[in-house]
Design a protein around this motif. Sequence first.
Motif, PDB file in Angstrom:
ATOM      1  N   SER A 244      -1.632   0.258  -1.160  1.00 53.06           N
ATOM      2  CA  SER A 244      -1.993   0.093  -2.574  1.00 53.06           C
ATOM      3  C   SER A 244      -3.075   1.090  -2.964  1.00 53.06           C
ATOM      4  O   SER A 244      -3.044   1.687  -4.049  1.00 53.06           O
ATOM      5  CB  SER A 244      -2.453  -1.337  -2.825  1.00 53.06           C
ATOM      6  N   LYS A 245      -4.043   1.277  -2.057  1.00 51.45           N
ATOM      7  CA  LYS A 245      -5.118   2.240  -2.321  1.00 51.45           C
ATOM      8  C   LYS A 245      -4.599   3.664  -2.378  1.00 51.45           C
ATOM      9  O   LYS A 245      -5.195   4.525  -3.035  1.00 51.45           O
ATOM     10  CB  LYS A 245      -6.193   2.122  -1.241  1.00 51.45           C
ATOM     11  N   LEU A 246      -3.487   3.907  -1.671  1.00 49.94           N
ATOM     12  CA  LEU A 246      -2.887   5.247  -1.704  1.00 49.94           C
ATOM     13  C   LEU A 246      -2.072   5.479  -2.972  1.00 49.94           C
ATOM     14  O   LEU A 246      -1.556   6.582  -3.180  1.00 49.94           O
ATOM     15  CB  LEU A 246      -1.999   5.455  -0.473  1.00 49.94           C
ATOM     16  N   GLY A 247      -1.938   4.431  -3.793  1.00 44.74           N
ATOM     17  CA  GLY A 247      -1.277   4.603  -5.084  1.00 44.74           C
ATOM     18  C   GLY A 247       0.122   4.044  -5.178  1.00 44.74           C
ATOM     19  O   GLY A 247       0.814   4.272  -6.177  1.00 44.74           O
ATOM     20  N   GLN A 248       0.591   3.324  -4.167  1.00 46.20           N
ATOM     21  CA  GLN A 248       1.945   2.758  -4.243  1.00 46.20           C
ATOM     22  C   GLN A 248       1.999   1.663  -5.299  1.00 46.20           C
ATOM     23  O   GLN A 248       1.025   0.951  -5.540  1.00 46.20           O
ATOM     24  CB  GLN A 248       2.363   2.199  -2.873  1.00 46.20           C
ATOM     25  N   ASN A 249       3.163   1.545  -5.908  1.00 41.03           N
ATOM     26  CA  ASN A 249       3.364   0.595  -7.001  1.00 41.03           C
ATOM     27  C   ASN A 249       3.074  -0.841  -6.559  1.00 41.03           C
ATOM     28  O   ASN A 249       3.627  -1.325  -5.566  1.00 41.03           O
ATOM     29  CB  ASN A 249       4.813   0.691  -7.498  1.00 41.03           C
ATOM     30  N   ASN A 250       2.188  -1.519  -7.306  1.00 38.34           N
ATOM     31  CA  ASN A 250       1.785  -2.879  -6.946  1.00 38.34           C
ATOM     32  C   ASN A 250       2.931  -3.880  -7.010  1.00 38.34           C
ATOM     33  O   ASN A 250       2.979  -4.846  -6.246  1.00 38.34           O
ATOM     34  CB  ASN A 250       0.655  -3.348  -7.863  1.00 38.34           C
ATOM     35  N   LYS A 251       3.856  -3.652  -7.906  1.00 37.61           N
ATOM     36  CA  LYS A 251       4.986  -4.571  -8.034  1.00 37.61           C
ATOM     37  C   LYS A 251       5.832  -4.570  -6.768  1.00 37.61           C
ATOM     38  O   LYS A 251       6.281  -5.623  -6.299  1.00 37.61           O
ATOM     39  CB  LYS A 251       5.836  -4.164  -9.249  1.00 37.61           C
ATOM     40  N   GLU A 252       6.050  -3.383  -6.199  1.00 37.69           N
ATOM     41  CA  GLU A 252       6.805  -3.282  -4.937  1.00 37.69           C
ATOM     42  C   GLU A 252       6.041  -3.972  -3.809  1.00 37.69           C
ATOM     43  O   GLU A 252       6.624  -4.661  -2.961  1.00 37.69           O
ATOM     44  CB  GLU A 252       7.045  -1.819  -4.575  1.00 37.69           C
ATOM     45  N   LEU A 253       4.734  -3.787  -3.803  1.00 36.71           N
ATOM     46  CA  LEU A 253       3.911  -4.374  -2.746  1.00 36.71           C
ATOM     47  C   LEU A 253       3.883  -5.898  -2.833  1.00 36.71           C
ATOM     48  O   LEU A 253       3.882  -6.579  -1.813  1.00 36.71           O
ATOM     49  CB  LEU A 253       2.490  -3.812  -2.817  1.00 36.71           C
ATOM     50  N   VAL A 254       3.891  -6.430  -4.053  1.00 38.47           N
ATOM     51  CA  VAL A 254       3.937  -7.884  -4.230  1.00 38.47           C
ATOM     52  C   VAL A 254       5.229  -8.435  -3.634  1.00 38.47           C
ATOM     53  O   VAL A 254       5.241  -9.489  -2.981  1.00 38.47           O
ATOM     54  CB  VAL A 254       3.829  -8.263  -5.722  1.00 38.47           C
ATOM     55  N   GLY A 255       6.322  -7.708  -3.848  1.00 34.53           N
ATOM     56  CA  GLY A 255       7.612  -8.109  -3.266  1.00 34.53           C
ATOM     57  C   GLY A 255       7.540  -8.158  -1.744  1.00 34.53           C
ATOM     58  O   GLY A 255       8.079  -9.080  -1.110  1.00 34.53           O
ATOM     59  N   GLU A 256       6.879  -7.183  -1.150  1.00 35.39           N
ATOM     60  CA  GLU A 256       6.723  -7.167   0.307  1.00 35.39           C
ATOM     61  C   GLU A 256       5.871  -8.330   0.795  1.00 35.39           C
ATOM     62  O   GLU A 256       6.166  -8.955   1.820  1.00 35.39           O
ATOM     63  CB  GLU A 256       6.105  -5.839   0.755  1.00 35.39           C
ATOM     64  N   VAL A 257       4.798  -8.605   0.063  1.00 35.83           N
ATOM     65  CA  VAL A 257       3.913  -9.721   0.444  1.00 35.83           C
ATOM     66  C   VAL A 257       4.679 -11.042   0.366  1.00 35.83           C
ATOM     67  O   VAL A 257       4.562 -11.898   1.255  1.00 35.83           O
ATOM     68  CB  VAL A 257       2.664  -9.769  -0.458  1.00 35.83           C
ATOM     69  N   GLU A 258       5.465 -11.213  -0.690  1.00 38.01           N
ATOM     70  CA  GLU A 258       6.273 -12.430  -0.844  1.00 38.01           C
ATOM     71  C   GLU A 258       7.261 -12.587   0.305  1.00 38.01           C
ATOM     72  O   GLU A 258       7.410 -13.668   0.882  1.00 38.01           O
ATOM     73  CB  GLU A 258       7.042 -12.376  -2.166  1.00 38.01           C
ATOM     74  N   SER A 259       7.949 -11.484   0.635  1.00 36.74           N
ATOM     75  CA  SER A 259       8.927 -11.512   1.728  1.00 36.74           C
ATOM     76  C   SER A 259       8.249 -11.862   3.046  1.00 36.74           C
ATOM     77  O   SER A 259       8.773 -12.663   3.835  1.00 36.74           O
ATOM     78  CB  SER A 259       9.622 -10.154   1.823  1.00 36.74           C
ATOM     79  N   LEU A 260       7.089 -11.273   3.264  1.00 37.82           N
ATOM     80  CA  LEU A 260       6.325 -11.539   4.490  1.00 37.82           C
ATOM     81  C   LEU A 260       5.917 -13.007   4.563  1.00 37.82           C
ATOM     82  O   LEU A 260       6.057 -13.653   5.606  1.00 37.82           O
ATOM     83  CB  LEU A 260       5.088 -10.634   4.517  1.00 37.82           C
ATOM     84  N   TRP A 261       5.431 -13.552   3.464  1.00 39.57           N
ATOM     85  CA  TRP A 261       4.993 -14.956   3.425  1.00 39.57           C
ATOM     86  C   TRP A 261       6.155 -15.904   3.703  1.00 39.57           C
ATOM     87  O   TRP A 261       6.012 -16.902   4.426  1.00 39.57           O
ATOM     88  CB  TRP A 261       4.377 -15.259   2.063  1.00 39.57           C
ATOM     89  N   ASN A 262       7.313 -15.603   3.130  1.00 40.98           N
ATOM     90  CA  ASN A 262       8.476 -16.473   3.307  1.00 40.98           C
ATOM     91  C   ASN A 262       8.992 -16.460   4.745  1.00 40.98           C
ATOM     92  O   ASN A 262       9.532 -17.458   5.228  1.00 40.98           O
ATOM     93  CB  ASN A 262       9.593 -16.059   2.342  1.00 40.98           C
TER      94      ASN A 262
END
Length: 409
Positions: A244-262
């Motif tokens: 995220s700090k490198l500038g990647q889209n936060n929406k994509e990262l939220v999707g990854e976090v959700e997938s990881l949590w599930n």
Amino acid sequence: MRKLLFLLVIMMAVGGVLGLLMRQDSGYVLVAYNGVTIETSLWVLIVAIIIALFVLSWIKRILIIAIRPGNSLAKVTGNLAQKRASRNTIRGMLELVGGNWNKAEKLLTNSAERVPYPLINYIGAAYAASEQDEQERSKSLLRLAHKSAPQAEFAIGFAQSQIQIKQEHYEGALASLLRLQKLKPKHKQVLKMLVTVYKKLKDWDALLKLTPTLKKEGIFDVDNMLELERNAFLALLDKIKFRSKLGQNNKELVGEVESLWNKLDTLSQDDRMRQLYAQTLIYFGDDTKAERFIQSSLNQKWSEDLVYEYGNIKQDNTKKLLTNCENWLKKEPSSANLYLVCGRLSQSMMLWGKAKDYYEQALSLDSHNEALAELSRLLKAMGDTKASQDLMMINLSYASSQLKPLPLP
């Protein structure tokens, strides 16, 4: 002992029967040949035949040794050497268990070629060499083990992976364990060692793929599984935040976090992890998902830490958030953090009196709650300076009580 007594009883019974027969009738045997006659009783003839057969068997053995002395001697000495090697193998294993690595290695190695199944000797000697930090010698002994029993691939590979982990050769251990996993995918000890290696290599993605198998096979209990998933989640979450700090889209990262949590569903049992997940969603700016998660999660299991995060959600419909909190108050009337959140939401809606009441309720339940600072600030803004200062002094007194006892001028 019982067998010996039974045998003696049988012999006495047979002897008694034969004695009776001999007394009743000793029998008569006449042998005549070429003018020579031999007269004797039947029982003496039987004894003579038995003695003759016994003597002939010994003559046969002596003749065999005389005709083939090399083979016979080799057989006798070979049996003796094999017995000695078997004894040394047992001694070597005992020395191995006792931690006498050098002696164990020598005994097991020297007797390996004279025992019927040298695999155990070579594997034991490889362990002993490994404990002495003789890595090359350990590898050489494992090669000899494979040469002596190629069909024992799993046992040799298992020993090799244990030695590699002990020597901290985690890349080599991983290669060995993956081969073993192909041979026996559900082997519990192999799966445990894979977890150890993945953790040492910090390969959390690989560990994440392994978690369904670990749960299915019941490799770890609930607490250990939770600890494993917690470590994996924290490590992978750090990577996502770094991207995220490198500038990647936060929406994509939220999707990854959700997938990881599930995928790491055991984490939903941990209040700290639930709070962290909610904080992460807020951190990436997805307050809608954060609000939905906190509401659903609190309806299933109440958490003081998680309800605190509800006050950090930024949404236009603050009234809806306050309504939800007030509904929770009916079920959780002793939650100080819930009153704190209600006060903050009321204050953001400029409901000063309502906010003041909620802060006071929070302080009545927990005198060290953040509501103390919030109420002091609110009272000062409302013009009640004295009450605000009194609260600040209470706050200062509490902070002072936390100081270490140090000398003062």
